[in-house]
Design an enzyme around this catalytic site. Structure first.
Site, PDB file in Angstrom:
ATOM      1  N   LYS A  71       0.831  -1.204   0.000  1.00  0.00           N
ATOM      2  CA  LYS A  71       0.000   0.000   0.000  1.00  0.00           C
ATOM      3  C   LYS A  71       0.868   1.257   0.000  1.00  0.00           C
ATOM      4  O   LYS A  71       1.913   1.295   0.658  1.00  0.00           O
ATOM      5  CB  LYS A  71      -0.898  -0.045   1.247  1.00  0.00           C
ATOM      6  CG  LYS A  71      -1.973   1.032   1.307  1.00  0.00           C
ATOM      7  CD  LYS A  71      -2.829   0.812   2.567  1.00  0.00           C
ATOM      8  CE  LYS A  71      -4.006   1.792   2.638  1.00  0.00           C
ATOM      9  NZ  LYS A  71      -4.840   1.532   3.830  1.00  0.00           N
ATOM     10  N   SER A  91      -9.506   1.756   2.978  1.00  0.00           N
ATOM     11  CA  SER A  91      -8.612   2.491   2.128  1.00  0.00           C
ATOM     12  C   SER A  91      -7.587   1.631   1.398  1.00  0.00           C
ATOM     13  O   SER A  91      -6.924   2.105   0.490  1.00  0.00           O
ATOM     14  CB  SER A  91      -7.884   3.542   2.972  1.00  0.00           C
ATOM     15  OG  SER A  91      -7.053   2.902   3.933  1.00  0.00           O
ATOM     16  N   SER A 120      -9.838  -0.518   7.187  1.00  0.00           N
ATOM     17  CA  SER A 120      -9.267  -0.321   5.852  1.00  0.00           C
ATOM     18  C   SER A 120      -8.701  -1.583   5.207  1.00  0.00           C
ATOM     19  O   SER A 120      -8.379  -1.576   4.021  1.00  0.00           O
ATOM     20  CB  SER A 120      -8.174   0.758   5.895  1.00  0.00           C
ATOM     21  OG  SER A 120      -8.776   2.046   5.933  1.00  0.00           O
TER      22      SER A 120
END
Lengths: 523, 523
Positions: B32, B109, B133
């Protein structure tokens, strides 16, 4: 223009599909540019003759029989000019490449048929053999060559060279394929004598180098042993020079009778050395030709008497391995002269079959000078099937194995695609791409993802500038059920050069393209 | 620009190769855009932040541990802006596509990590989870999502959102891969209590539709049965609204403390709705935050007491399946309002893990409205390994199977090729093409036949305009030992668009390209 093999004048693509089923179902073959294929114009290796002729209205019976047996015709193969040569060089066309020995010629006149089979484009191809035109290229390219008994197969739809010697036959990659073709084309083997002995003729060994003679002697022994037959070494008693002279006298007379008027009407149409061969029969003394015909009958009868029923004569298929390619293509006079001597030496050997009309099967057994050399087995007239049966019965490890059936299928699908492409046969093009969303096709300026998008592209495509010539193509299996095909092509209409790559997968209903990429070269 | 998944901001190519050997040898992962990868600049999903930062000098410890275990990092994945969203939409970048449900959002996210795993680009990817997330995108995309015990994994080298909730975790295609990653990253499971019961909390079911509640209840029963544990349905006794309020109060305060100064210094840098979330913590009453912290400790202790040691709480990973994508991307106000309600409902559920710091493993077991829905299992703090062991022990048919190892290897080779190409690593490029004379490469204006010609081309090629972005790529196995890769790319230097297709074959020493075709679009 040609491709990397220069084997085909037309193709590769499905020119004539085989009928469904049949003993040759799914197999493909090519046809020498001397034999009619419906819809194709046959040129006999001469561009002026080609330009004058019209497309054949029907298939020659030999072609029709193969189609009926399920095989598909995928190409017209190069031939030496009007079949009057044993070399594999025709100055009007690029010389076929000998895939087994790229530095050597293919031999001829069935040069393109030999190159096509040896390159794996087809498992077998039709040729013609008058004075060795199948046996010699088979020998040079490491193939099985079959010259049937004279008259066993119909010559309808075949351009003649010297009709009393002309035969239609075939070249194959392996003995099983050769025998399968024989079972389709040959008449039934009524009353063929059982094989009784293997014979080597002293005169044939005297024509060749010690290495060739030793190789052929060795293989005669192994063949006799494999067939459980006695081996006899004997002399013919007649000089092979005399066989050759008789053969040439008749061949030239017949060839001129067949083609002389045309040659006179087309000055300069033929290569000089080929024209010279025809003209050798132009002013022949009719009495001399008649005498040669009588002598031919005597020689043939003598051979029959000497050998007796069931005799198999083992002899070299050619006087030696294939001559080197470069000096011949460069027009080197010494190489040309040497090649003429090779031709004469080979004709002394091949005239045994030519004069007698006996069937000969050439087997890719031997080597000389590190190159392929065929071993011919000549049998009694009518023994064609027997010869093929005997060849099939030999130990598998002596001979090339049959082609991978998966690759044969893949190649056939590739040819089918090619034909569908140039004829814009949209349903077939769609069928040959894998169904489902994962299939991908990249075109020169477009991309289609999934069978539906690809089908939509096919349907919308304007059917222009589709015809193309393949200047190089390679098709191979890379893993069980997966293969690749790559081509370089020139579009016939625009002259644009391009490339195509395809990845194929074997589905339950045949090979399908999973990924295709077509691009055009800049310009 | 993005590719068909919009999953990666950088890659796919080998950014950091794994060390040889190790339990994750040969596997690939993505990270990420919040977690340091040496040599890469991490932007946290905000272009201005990205532009200001420098490439990381070293890998975050979690990344280093994976590399040390043999896995290779092949991409930096998209994230919702500064990780402060659960939707999977970041207005600065194209929204990642949910491969499982292309008409729905991925969730966030860790949106790109989820898309990358679900699309099969990588078998697992690192993410972060503050308020859901990891759990939410795993739920929306049909993946396993692991939020470890708070503090179990080091947050060094990770952009913070709200440190007292922030965790680094991972998304995986299957439970075996998820467990393998856990065995590499997680601390040893000292003194974890044995699992004692499965509990469903009434309050969690009250948050969701009847369909979701029924599905989760059903799966809680099946899980209890599979693990031979008693199933208890009980009430927490505290409103989830209170959990949510406490969570939000602390989260917003921490987030503003972390990022407020930067936001003030960069007016307009953030999307308004994201900035609003941060600003909710800007004027917070310090006493209210302190009160929330105290209440958090009480709630967490209450949860511990209620549940007892060894309790596994089963709850929905999100309030429902993924919202529809189009209305959200179109900025439809109703959709935005509905999404805000979804976010709030989901945060009520996920705050149980967030406030308590307990580990949660989300499993892709359920469906609702015909779409994927995760079932979360929350365990005692420190029970991370136990949760993964329990997940691995479930009947194989309940869960997605591990990716095909052959495809994983092929994809890794494809990424290795991509990295070697853009860095003009000629030895690797040569090594990745099959040796021998049959390998073929067509370039935009050149053709190379055989490994030797291809190697000569590589060595002679000017190392310019090699960097490129893949705008679409597809890699798949078509038969045992055979695979294809196709890409559409844009060259970074010239902007030229092109295509590349490759057919790969598995050799004893790995996948190699047998046939490659590169073309450039006109213009």
């Amino acid at each position: 223009m040609g491709d990397q093999w220069n084997a085909l004048r037309v193709g590769p693509r499905i020119l004539r599909p085989g009928t469904a089923g049949g003993p040759l179902a799914g197999r493909v073959f090519a046809v020498k540019d001397l034999i009619d294929v419906a819809g194709q114009t046959i040129g006999g290796g001469n561009p002026e003759l080609l330009a004058e002729r019209k497309p054949a209205e029907q298939d020659a019976p030999v072609v029709a029989a193969l189609l009926e047996a399920g095989a598909s015709c995928v190409g017209i193969t190069q031939t030496d000019e009007l079949a009057f040569s044993l070399t594999g060089v025709n100055r009007h066309y690029p010389a076929p490449v000998n895939p087994r020995h790229p530095d050597r010629v293919t031999g001829g006149s069935s040069s393109g048929s030999a190159a096509a089979v040896a390159a794996g484009l087809v498992p077998f191809a039709l040729g013609t053999d008058t004075g060795g035109s199948i046996r010699v290229p088979a020998s040079y390219c490491g193939l099985v060559g079959v010259r049937p008994t004279h008259g066993a197969l119909p010559l309808d739809g075949v351009l003649r060279l010297a009709p009393s010697f002309d035969t239609v036959g075939w070249l194959a990659a392996d003995v099983r394929t050769a025998a399968e073709v024989g079972r389709v084309l040959l008449p039934p083997a009524d009353g063929t004598p059982a094989p009784a002995r293997v014979v080597v003729l002293e005169e044939t060994l005297a024509e060749v180098t010690g290495e060739v003679a030793a190789a052929v002697t060795h293989w005669a022994g192994r063949l006799a042993e494999a067939w459980s037959l006695p081996l006899r070494r004997t002399a013919l008693g007649t000089s092979l020079d005399e066989w050759l002279t008789v053969f040439r006298t008749i061949q030239c007379a017949e060839a001129w009778a067949e083609r002389g008027a045309w040659i006179e009407a087309h000055p300069g149409a033929l290569a000089p050395e080929v024209e010279a061969r025809f003209r050798a029969g132009a002013h022949g003394d009719a009495a001399a030709v008649e005498a040669a015909r009588r002598r031919r009958a005597e020689l043939s009868a003598e051979l029959d008497r000497l050998l007796g029923e069931g005799t198999l004569v083992v002899l070299p298929s050619a006087s030696g391995p294939a001559p080197l390619r470069e000096p011949l293509l460069a027009g080197d006079p010494e190489a040309a002269a040497a090649n003429e001597r090779v031709r004469t030496a080979t004709l002394r050997l091949t005239s045994l079959g030519g004069l007698s009309g006996a069937p000969v099967v050439g087997l890719p057994l031997a080597e000389a000078e590190g190159a392929a050399l065929g071993v011919s087995v000549l049998g009694p007239r009518g023994a064609d099937r027997l010869l093929l049966d005997l060849a099939e019965a030999l130990p598998a490890e002596w001979l090339p194995q049959p082609p991978d059936p998966a690759r044969e299928e893949l190649v056939a699908a590739f040819y089918r695609y090619e034909e569908a492409l140039v004829s814009n046969d949209v349903p077939t093009l769609i069928e040959l791409f894998a169904p489902g969303p994962d299939t991908i096709r990249f075109g020169p300026a477009d991309a289609a993802y999934g069978a539906d998008e690809i089908a939509a592209f096919r349907r919308a495509r304007p059917a222009t500038d589709l015809e193309r010539e393949l200047v190089r193509y390679d098709v191979r299996i890379i893993a069980p059920g997966a293969g690749i095909a790559s081509t370089e092509f020139v579009r016939a209409g625009s002259g644009r050069r391009g490339r195509q790559t395809q990845t194929w997968k074997r589905h339950p209903d045949g090979w399908k393209v999973e990924l295709a990429h077509v691009s055009l070269l800049p310009g």
